[in-house]
Write a protein that holds these residues in place. Structure first.
Motif, PDB file in Angstrom:
ATOM      1  N   TRP A  37      24.919  66.567  47.532  1.00 62.70           N
ATOM      2  CA  TRP A  37      23.922  66.843  48.561  1.00 62.70           C
ATOM      3  C   TRP A  37      22.537  66.343  48.139  1.00 62.70           C
ATOM      4  CZ3 TRP A  37      24.968  67.686  53.351  1.00 62.70           C
ATOM      5  CH2 TRP A  37      23.971  68.095  54.226  1.00 62.70           C
ATOM      6  N   GLY A  41      21.706  64.452  51.232  1.00 62.58           N
ATOM      7  CA  GLY A  41      21.318  65.524  52.134  1.00 62.58           C
ATOM      8  C   GLY A  41      20.132  65.189  53.019  1.00 62.58           C
ATOM      9  N   HIS A  42      19.130  64.519  52.452  1.00 64.07           N
ATOM     10  CA  HIS A  42      17.929  64.183  53.228  1.00 64.07           C
ATOM     11  C   HIS A  42      18.275  63.234  54.369  1.00 64.07           C
ATOM     12  CE1 HIS A  42      14.194  61.940  54.167  1.00 64.07           C
ATOM     13  NE2 HIS A  42      13.626  63.121  53.994  1.00 64.07           N
ATOM     14  N   GLU A  45      20.213  65.117  57.067  1.00 62.89           N
ATOM     15  CA  GLU A  45      19.317  65.988  57.826  1.00 62.89           C
ATOM     16  C   GLU A  45      18.519  65.191  58.864  1.00 62.89           C
ATOM     17  OE1 GLU A  45      15.834  69.357  57.002  1.00 62.89           O
ATOM     18  OE2 GLU A  45      16.753  68.257  55.345  1.00 62.89           O
ATOM     19  N   ARG A  49      18.708  65.583  63.010  1.00 65.08           N
ATOM     20  CA  ARG A  49      17.528  65.827  63.849  1.00 65.08           C
ATOM     21  C   ARG A  49      17.475  64.835  65.000  1.00 65.08           C
ATOM     22  NH1 ARG A  49      14.560  66.637  59.006  1.00 65.08           N
ATOM     23  NH2 ARG A  49      13.768  64.506  59.186  1.00 65.08           N
ATOM     24  N   LEU A  55      21.588  71.890  61.283  1.00 61.92           N
ATOM     25  CA  LEU A  55      22.093  71.613  59.946  1.00 61.92           C
ATOM     26  C   LEU A  55      22.499  72.921  59.276  1.00 61.92           C
ATOM     27  CD1 LEU A  55      22.628  69.830  57.459  1.00 61.92           C
ATOM     28  CD2 LEU A  55      20.234  70.204  56.806  1.00 61.92           C
ATOM     29  N   ARG A  56      23.776  72.997  58.904  1.00 66.31           N
ATOM     30  CA  ARG A  56      24.256  74.082  58.051  1.00 66.31           C
ATOM     31  C   ARG A  56      25.059  73.441  56.933  1.00 66.31           C
ATOM     32  NH1 ARG A  56      25.630  76.041  63.177  1.00 66.31           N
ATOM     33  NH2 ARG A  56      24.437  77.853  63.904  1.00 66.31           N
ATOM     34  N   ARG A  57      24.855  73.918  55.726  1.00 65.27           N
ATOM     35  CA  ARG A  57      25.577  73.360  54.579  1.00 65.27           C
ATOM     36  C   ARG A  57      26.118  74.470  53.700  1.00 65.27           C
ATOM     37  NH1 ARG A  57      25.452  72.178  48.611  1.00 65.27           N
ATOM     38  NH2 ARG A  57      23.175  72.313  48.678  1.00 65.27           N
TER      39      ARG A  57
END
Length: 379
Positions: A37, A41-42, A45, A49, A55-57
């Motif tokens: 992540w 992850g960025h 995300e 958007r 977003l759920r992780r």
């Protein structure tokens, strides 16, 4: 013939994950370990958007075990996810497939390495909490989406891509054996010409592109050879093994997991030993076995038992591997002849000595003893 609903591959593909997930659901749950992540992850995300998705992780705990699958099912149900997304390697992907099926959601995969052919399939390999093979779980459908960002794969250590070559090379060896025996495939029926042809295509691409692709990935570059190798490791091998068939190579891999010394190895490293053992069991031409040893040694895969933590003179360990690889229902029984545990013991011992001789004759590096780490199963 079965396959994922959509396969997407290319540089920057991770930036489009939201676009494709929006076609599947409105409440995704991502499953990834903290290391993975941190890399992607960025970007995920930002893509969510853009697609107006939440977003759920959830953190993956490392092994695709029954305990971990049950835990993930609870999380999926608690958050009300309608699509669960695996981000990471084969263990994360298998755990998410199993959990998504039990939770009644759709599932998608974003592999960050090209180390196995797990992402495209409708089955999961489940391990014990200690990393030993426990069972295959089969699902009525494949992932709805497999999305591979080639640059993310190239940014990972080359050892992952190398392991993927070991897993993918077995695809054709096992598919041709299954075709000869007219055994059922993992898809549940006889092999199709399409599945067998894709297995052979994967093999051809690997032999042509593996070495230059691995060199490119050592510098984190994405070249045409890298794109071809990722596709061979992930899509073609996935389709080829599932609709072409598994045989001795993966059964012997499963047997190797019964020995603690192998638990730190990657899936494809153990499969490569299984492929060599299958060639010995088949009585394949010496030239074919020699070529396979030389090529996979140059790739960086183990070709001797000492490299996977075994002693060829340790009969008890070899017997443990052989017994586990020949249990009823194992894919070794898809070979076009009967294979007993004694045959596997003999094949393993024989391949070890012959591989060492081939490497010496070819002036390739000699085998170095493998030291297993104290944690986890490489998958």
């Amino acid at each position: 013939m079965i396959s994922p609903g959509r396969y997407v591959q290319g540089k920057g593909a991770i930036h489009r994950v939201g676009e494709f997930l929006a076609q599947l659901g409105s409440s995704p749950l991502f499953v990834a370990d903290d290391l993975v992540w941190g890399f992607v992850g960025h970007d995920i995300e930002a893509s969510l958007r853009k697609a107006n998705l939440p977003l759920r992780r959830e953190t993956f705990n490392g092994i695709a075990s029954s305990r971990e699958v049950t835990r993930l099912v609870d999380v999926i149900q608690q958050v009300g996810a309608d699509v669960v997304v695996a981000v990471g390697g084969g263990s994360t992907i298998d755990a998410v497939k199993a959990a998504g099926f039990l939770a009644g959601t759709r599932w998608a995969n974003c592999p960050t390495v090209a180390s196995t052919d797990a992402p495209c399939s409708a089955l999961a390999v489940i391990y014990t909490d200690d990393g030993a093979f426990e069972e295959y779980r089969f699902f009525p459908r494949n992932p709805d989406l497999v999305l591979v960002d080639s640059q993310v794969v190239a940014n990972a250590p080359a050892s992952f891509l190398i392991a993927g070559v070991g897993d993918a090379l077995a695809t054709w060896l096992e598919a041709r054996a299954t075709a000869q025996s007219h055994a059922k495939t993992m898809a549940g029926g006889l092999p199709t010409l399409t599945g067998t042809a894709l297995a052979k295509l994967s093999w051809d691409i690997l032999w042509e592109n593996a070495l230059p692709a691995i060199d490119a990935v050592r510098d984190h570059q994405v070249t045409p050879a890298v794109e071809k190798l990722i596709e061979a490791n992930t899509l073609l091998s996935g389709l080829g093994f599932e609709s072409g068939g598994l045989a001795a190579a993966h059964a012997i891999h499963n047997g190797l997991t019964a020995v603690d010394a192998t638990h730190g190895l990657a899936h494809g490293q153990k499969v490569n030993i299984g492929s060599l053992a299958q060639l010995v069991l088949e009585g394949a031409p010496t030239s074919e076995i020699r070529d396979f040893i030389e090529f996979t040694t140059r790739v960086g895969l183990p070709t001797t038992l000492v490299e996977v933590g075994l002693d060829p003179d340790d009969t008890d360990s070899l017997r443990t591997v052989a017994d586990a690889s020949t249990v009823a229902g194992e894919t070794i029984h898809s070979m076009p002849f009967d294979v007993a545990a004694d045959d596997v013991v003999g094949a393993l011992a024989a391949l070890d000595r012959f591989a060492a001789r081939v490497r010496e004759d070819a002036k390739l590096p000699g085998p170095a003893p493998y030291q297993a780490p104290h944690h986890g199963a490489g998958r």
